[in-house]
Design a protein around this motif. Sequence first.
Motif, PDB file in Angstrom:
ATOM      1  N   LEU A   1       0.830  -1.210   0.000  1.00  0.00           N
ATOM      2  CA  LEU A   1       0.000   0.000   0.000  1.00  0.00           C
ATOM      3  C   LEU A   1       0.861   1.255   0.000  1.00  0.00           C
ATOM      4  O   LEU A   1       0.564   2.227  -0.698  1.00  0.00           O
ATOM      5  N   ARG A   2       1.933   1.220   0.786  1.00  0.00           N
ATOM      6  CA  ARG A   2       2.815   2.392   0.855  1.00  0.00           C
ATOM      7  C   ARG A   2       3.489   2.649  -0.481  1.00  0.00           C
ATOM      8  O   ARG A   2       3.482   3.781  -0.979  1.00  0.00           O
ATOM      9  N   THR A   3       4.051   1.626  -1.074  1.00  0.00           N
ATOM     10  CA  THR A   3       4.771   1.834  -2.333  1.00  0.00           C
ATOM     11  C   THR A   3       3.813   2.155  -3.478  1.00  0.00           C
ATOM     12  O   THR A   3       4.147   2.960  -4.348  1.00  0.00           O
ATOM     13  N   ASP A   4       2.625   1.535  -3.485  1.00  0.00           N
ATOM     14  CA  ASP A   4       1.631   1.868  -4.510  1.00  0.00           C
ATOM     15  C   ASP A   4       1.218   3.331  -4.422  1.00  0.00           C
ATOM     16  O   ASP A   4       0.903   3.957  -5.432  1.00  0.00           O
ATOM     17  N   ALA A   5       1.220   3.877  -3.202  1.00  0.00           N
ATOM     18  CA  ALA A   5       0.866   5.280  -3.006  1.00  0.00           C
ATOM     19  C   ALA A   5       2.049   6.208  -3.289  1.00  0.00           C
ATOM     20  O   ALA A   5       1.899   7.435  -3.257  1.00  0.00           O
ATOM     21  N   GLY A   6       3.225   5.624  -3.535  1.00  0.00           N
ATOM     22  CA  GLY A   6       4.413   6.421  -3.827  1.00  0.00           C
ATOM     23  C   GLY A   6       4.957   7.162  -2.617  1.00  0.00           C
ATOM     24  O   GLY A   6       5.535   8.239  -2.753  1.00  0.00           O
ATOM     25  N   LEU A   7       4.789   6.567  -1.439  1.00  0.00           N
ATOM     26  CA  LEU A   7       5.220   7.218  -0.204  1.00  0.00           C
ATOM     27  C   LEU A   7       6.455   6.548   0.371  1.00  0.00           C
ATOM     28  O   LEU A   7       6.643   5.338   0.227  1.00  0.00           O
ATOM     29  N   THR A   8       7.264   7.334   1.059  1.00  0.00           N
ATOM     30  CA  THR A   8       8.352   6.777   1.846  1.00  0.00           C
ATOM     31  C   THR A   8       7.770   6.345   3.192  1.00  0.00           C
ATOM     32  O   THR A   8       6.639   6.708   3.545  1.00  0.00           O
ATOM     33  N   GLN A   9       8.552   5.597   3.942  1.00  0.00           N
ATOM     34  CA  GLN A   9       8.102   5.218   5.284  1.00  0.00           C
ATOM     35  C   GLN A   9       7.839   6.455   6.132  1.00  0.00           C
ATOM     36  O   GLN A   9       6.864   6.511   6.880  1.00  0.00           O
ATOM     37  N   THR A  10       8.690   7.442   6.007  1.00  0.00           N
ATOM     38  CA  THR A  10       8.543   8.675   6.789  1.00  0.00           C
ATOM     39  C   THR A  10       7.276   9.419   6.411  1.00  0.00           C
ATOM     40  O   THR A  10       6.532   9.908   7.288  1.00  0.00           O
ATOM     41  N   GLU A  11       6.989   9.502   5.108  1.00  0.00           N
ATOM     42  CA  GLU A  11       5.775  10.198   4.658  1.00  0.00           C
ATOM     43  C   GLU A  11       4.513   9.473   5.145  1.00  0.00           C
ATOM     44  O   GLU A  11       3.565  10.110   5.605  1.00  0.00           O
ATOM     45  N   LEU A  12       4.520   8.149   5.053  1.00  0.00           N
ATOM     46  CA  LEU A  12       3.373   7.382   5.527  1.00  0.00           C
ATOM     47  C   LEU A  12       3.202   7.568   7.029  1.00  0.00           C
ATOM     48  O   LEU A  12       2.085   7.789   7.507  1.00  0.00           O
ATOM     49  N   ALA A  13       4.295   7.496   7.767  1.00  0.00           N
ATOM     50  CA  ALA A  13       4.231   7.661   9.218  1.00  0.00           C
ATOM     51  C   ALA A  13       3.634   9.020   9.587  1.00  0.00           C
ATOM     52  O   ALA A  13       2.784   9.106  10.477  1.00  0.00           O
ATOM     53  N   LYS A  14       4.050  10.064   8.890  1.00  0.00           N
ATOM     54  CA  LYS A  14       3.529  11.402   9.151  1.00  0.00           C
ATOM     55  C   LYS A  14       2.025  11.462   8.917  1.00  0.00           C
ATOM     56  O   LYS A  14       1.281  12.006   9.727  1.00  0.00           O
ATOM     57  N   ARG A  15       1.577  10.865   7.816  1.00  0.00           N
ATOM     58  CA  ARG A  15       0.143  10.858   7.499  1.00  0.00           C
ATOM     59  C   ARG A  15      -0.662  10.066   8.526  1.00  0.00           C
ATOM     60  O   ARG A  15      -1.828  10.357   8.768  1.00  0.00           O
ATOM     61  N   MET A  16      -0.031   9.046   9.112  1.00  0.00           N
ATOM     62  CA  MET A  16      -0.715   8.196  10.080  1.00  0.00           C
ATOM     63  C   MET A  16      -0.576   8.699  11.513  1.00  0.00           C
ATOM     64  O   MET A  16      -1.238   8.181  12.407  1.00  0.00           O
ATOM     65  N   GLY A  17       0.314   9.658  11.741  1.00  0.00           N
ATOM     66  CA  GLY A  17       0.549  10.136  13.094  1.00  0.00           C
ATOM     67  C   GLY A  17       1.342   9.152  13.927  1.00  0.00           C
ATOM     68  O   GLY A  17       1.100   8.989  15.123  1.00  0.00           O
ATOM     69  N   THR A  18       2.299   8.489  13.279  1.00  0.00           N
ATOM     70  CA  THR A  18       3.148   7.539  13.986  1.00  0.00           C
ATOM     71  C   THR A  18       4.595   7.787  13.572  1.00  0.00           C
ATOM     72  O   THR A  18       4.901   8.846  13.030  1.00  0.00           O
ATOM     73  N   THR A  19       5.468   6.852  13.841  1.00  0.00           N
ATOM     74  CA  THR A  19       6.882   7.045  13.536  1.00  0.00           C
ATOM     75  C   THR A  19       7.325   6.183  12.362  1.00  0.00           C
ATOM     76  O   THR A  19       6.725   5.140  12.072  1.00  0.00           O
ATOM     77  N   GLN A  20       8.402   6.593  11.718  1.00  0.00           N
ATOM     78  CA  GLN A  20       8.978   5.830  10.616  1.00  0.00           C
ATOM     79  C   GLN A  20       9.420   4.460  11.107  1.00  0.00           C
ATOM     80  O   GLN A  20       9.253   3.456  10.410  1.00  0.00           O
ATOM     81  N   SER A  21       9.959   4.397  12.315  1.00  0.00           N
ATOM     82  CA  SER A  21      10.430   3.103  12.823  1.00  0.00           C
ATOM     83  C   SER A  21       9.266   2.132  13.038  1.00  0.00           C
ATOM     84  O   SER A  21       9.434   0.918  12.854  1.00  0.00           O
ATOM     85  N   SER A  22       8.083   2.636  13.375  1.00  0.00           N
ATOM     86  CA  SER A  22       6.905   1.766  13.495  1.00  0.00           C
ATOM     87  C   SER A  22       6.542   1.174  12.142  1.00  0.00           C
ATOM     88  O   SER A  22       6.271  -0.023  12.024  1.00  0.00           O
ATOM     89  N   VAL A  23       6.533   2.013  11.118  1.00  0.00           N
ATOM     90  CA  VAL A  23       6.233   1.537   9.763  1.00  0.00           C
ATOM     91  C   VAL A  23       7.261   0.486   9.348  1.00  0.00           C
ATOM     92  O   VAL A  23       6.911  -0.564   8.804  1.00  0.00           O
TER      93      VAL A  23
END
Length: 114
Positions: free
Chosen positions: A41-63
């Motif tokens: 889902l993350r790669t299909d959306a063209g997001l980095t782990q950091t970008e996804l984490a920001k959108r979700m309100g969590t951390t890159q390390s969690s992703v």
Amino acid sequence: MTWKKLDQIRRENPITDQEEYDESYAEASLAFELARLVYGLRTDAGLTQTELAKRMGTTQSSVARWESGGSLPTIDLLDRLGQAVGVRLELVASQHDPTGSKDSPSGAVAFGAR
């Protein structure tokens, strides 16, 4: 790991409790499938782990942990994942059907983007 090495490990460590083995295997399978889901889902959306984490309100390390299978996201986090990437996720419960038949009795709950 090679198949030869895996076979050697299996010979040296025979299964002594099949039920415990089956439970552990099912848990590892779930972690693997969720890891593939999050990564896909993350790669299909063209997001980095950091970008996804920001959108979700969590951390890159969690992703990163979810994507490696090191931890399992909660249903709340899966809901936030769906919203973050703009997809509707469905949680489906069904009797185990190794044939993958669509006629299996099941119930579904949808969450995420509407």
